[in-house]
Design an enzyme around this catalytic site. Structure first.
Site: not given
Ligand code: PMP
Length: 429
Positions: A135, A212, A215, A238, A377
């Site tokens: 991401h 990270d 998920q 999430k 993203c």
């Molecule tokens: N890493 C991953 C794998 C994600 O799916 C996301 C959210 N889509 C993020 C980071 C970022 O999370 P946040 O927008 O809550 O900071």
């Protein structure tokens, strides 16, 4: 004609549908006639009454700023805020509450490490390893660090099936590697990455590891000590909690040695006109007024998940995801991105030859089905897969097989509607 075996669902693996009663937002009709089918959980989940009630109780009875006031409400808020930290600690198997830093989300946690640990430890010529499936939140902060420091950014590639090519890790890792930053579950491919193995190899090369876990923590039982993680970041929104609250786990030894990141109130021990000394952990990294009620509500979300049992959540999602995976393949020309069902968590991203992913999402919305479309993203991943965009259906504990059936039915209808004139459906029954 080839007889296709219809996918079936094993209901014994599912959570009771009555659990949906806990989620007021799911009980609605959209576009006047369609019950809401919420399949956008990888972007953000919904909250059960139990979490909403805790938020309401905090704001109606207990709320005040934490750690500073010597009065009843401040003491109540402080106690509940610190209780939430303890719940997070236990939930991810950290050793000490001082290793749990409340942030605003995964993005904030990763940036904290890239700025504080990164600026102190990464120099020109050093190396940072990420993967092709990251991401942007776990990519751009490392690009920025590389830019600031003159370090080199390297990528673990992926196979066409969306799995990491782990064989490359041993050549990518060198004595200059300072950090390996990797997602435990891809937000597009759904791939569950072997983070324990990656961590073991990175440590053997002398590198630290950031995971990270945006998920994975909401869906799969996580133990930072078993993984051996140095840092691990995730977001409350999430996993049934409010927005604005996230967690950075860091091993105490590393957090202790890191310079403070944001400066301001709460993160200091003593301030003089020309200097300051930082507070103890974790306050050192929690400058300013924190997200008090959201943190307490994150504790309530953890209580809820523990009551249901994360292993039951995982089994439910896996069964739904396998079913969705197999059923979506019934749609002629549909391409599913990434790993086979046994290597993935509860989400499925796909493309159709026509129409564009955004149009698919809009047409699904017209039937009450919420999905996400775009590059999610993960622009470099989409470049690697040679696609501009994809449509993603992502599941959580409240989704049902009937919702998957509806998704497949409507995607099939969309496919038929946009099929170029004169072209017959290929094969099938
Ligand atoms: N890493 C991953 C794998 C994600 O799916 C996301 C959210 N889509 C993020 C980071 C970022 O999370 P946040 O927008 O809550 O900071």
């Amino acid at each position: 004609m080839l007889e296709l075996k219809s996918p079936t669902i094993d209901r014994s693996k599912l959570l009771p549908a009555s659990l949906r009663d806990d989620f007021p937002i799911l009980q609605q009709i959209v576009h006047d006639e369609h019950p809401l089918v919420f399949l956008d959980n990888a972007a953000s989940t919904q909250r059960p009454r139990q979490v909403i009630e805790v938020l309401r109780r905090v704001y109606e009875r207990d709320y005040a700023n934490v750690h500073r006031g010597i009065h009843t409400l401040s003491e109540r808020s402080t106690e509940q805020y610190e209780e939430a930290r303890e719940k997070v600690r236990a939930f991810i198997g950290a050793e000490k509450p001082t290793e749990i830093v409340f942030t605003s989300g995964t993005t904030a946690g990763i940036n904290l490490v890239a700025r504080s640990w990164g600026d102190a430890n990464v120099k020109a010529g050093d190396e940072i390893i990420v993967t092709t499936m990251e991401h942007h939140s776990n990519l751009v902060p490392w690009q920025q660090l590389a830019e600031r420091s003159g370090a080199v950014l390297k990528h673990i590639p992926i196979t066409d099936d969306g799995l990491l090519v782990l064989d490359t890790l041993d050549t990518l890792l060198t004595e200059r590697t300072k950090i390996v930053a990797v997602a435990s579950v891809s937000n597009v491919l759904g791939t569950i990455n072997p983070v324990t193995e990656i961590t073991r190899r990175a440590h053997a090369a002398g590198a630290v590891v950031l995971i990270d876990a945006a998920q994975s923590v909401p869906h799969l039982a996580t133990n930072v000590r078993e993984i051996g993680a140095d840092f691990l970041a995730f977001s409350g929104h999430k996993m049934l909690a409010p927005t604005g609250i996230g967690v950075l786990f860091g091993r105490e030894e590393l957090l202790d040695a890191m310079p403070a990141f944001l400066g301001g109130g709460s993160m200091i021990n003593r301030v003089w006109e020309d200097r300051f000394t930082p507070a103890e952990l974790p306050a050192k990294f929690e400058a300013g007024t924190p997200p008090i009620a959201p943190a307490i509500a994150l504790g309530a979300a953890i209580d809820y998940l523990k009551l249901i049992g994360l292993e039951n959540v995982q089994r439910h999602e896996h069964e739904l995801c396998r079913y969705a995976y197999e059923r979506l393949l019934e749609v002629d020309g549909l391409r599913i991105l990434g790993a086979p069902p046994d290597r993935r968590a509860g989400l499925v991203s796909f493309t159709l030859p026509e129409p564009h992913a955004h149009d698919i999402a809009q047409l699904l919305d017209e039937r009450g089905i919420a999905v996400r479309a775009g590059h999610h993203c993960t622009w470099p991943l989409h470049d690697r897969l040679k696609i501009a965009a994809s449509t993603r259906a992502s599941f959580y504990l409240y989704n049902t097989p009937a919702e998957v059936d509806l998704l497949v039915e409507v995607v099939g209808e969309i496919r038929e509607r946009f099929r170029p004139k004169g072209r017959k459906r290929r094969g099938g029954s």
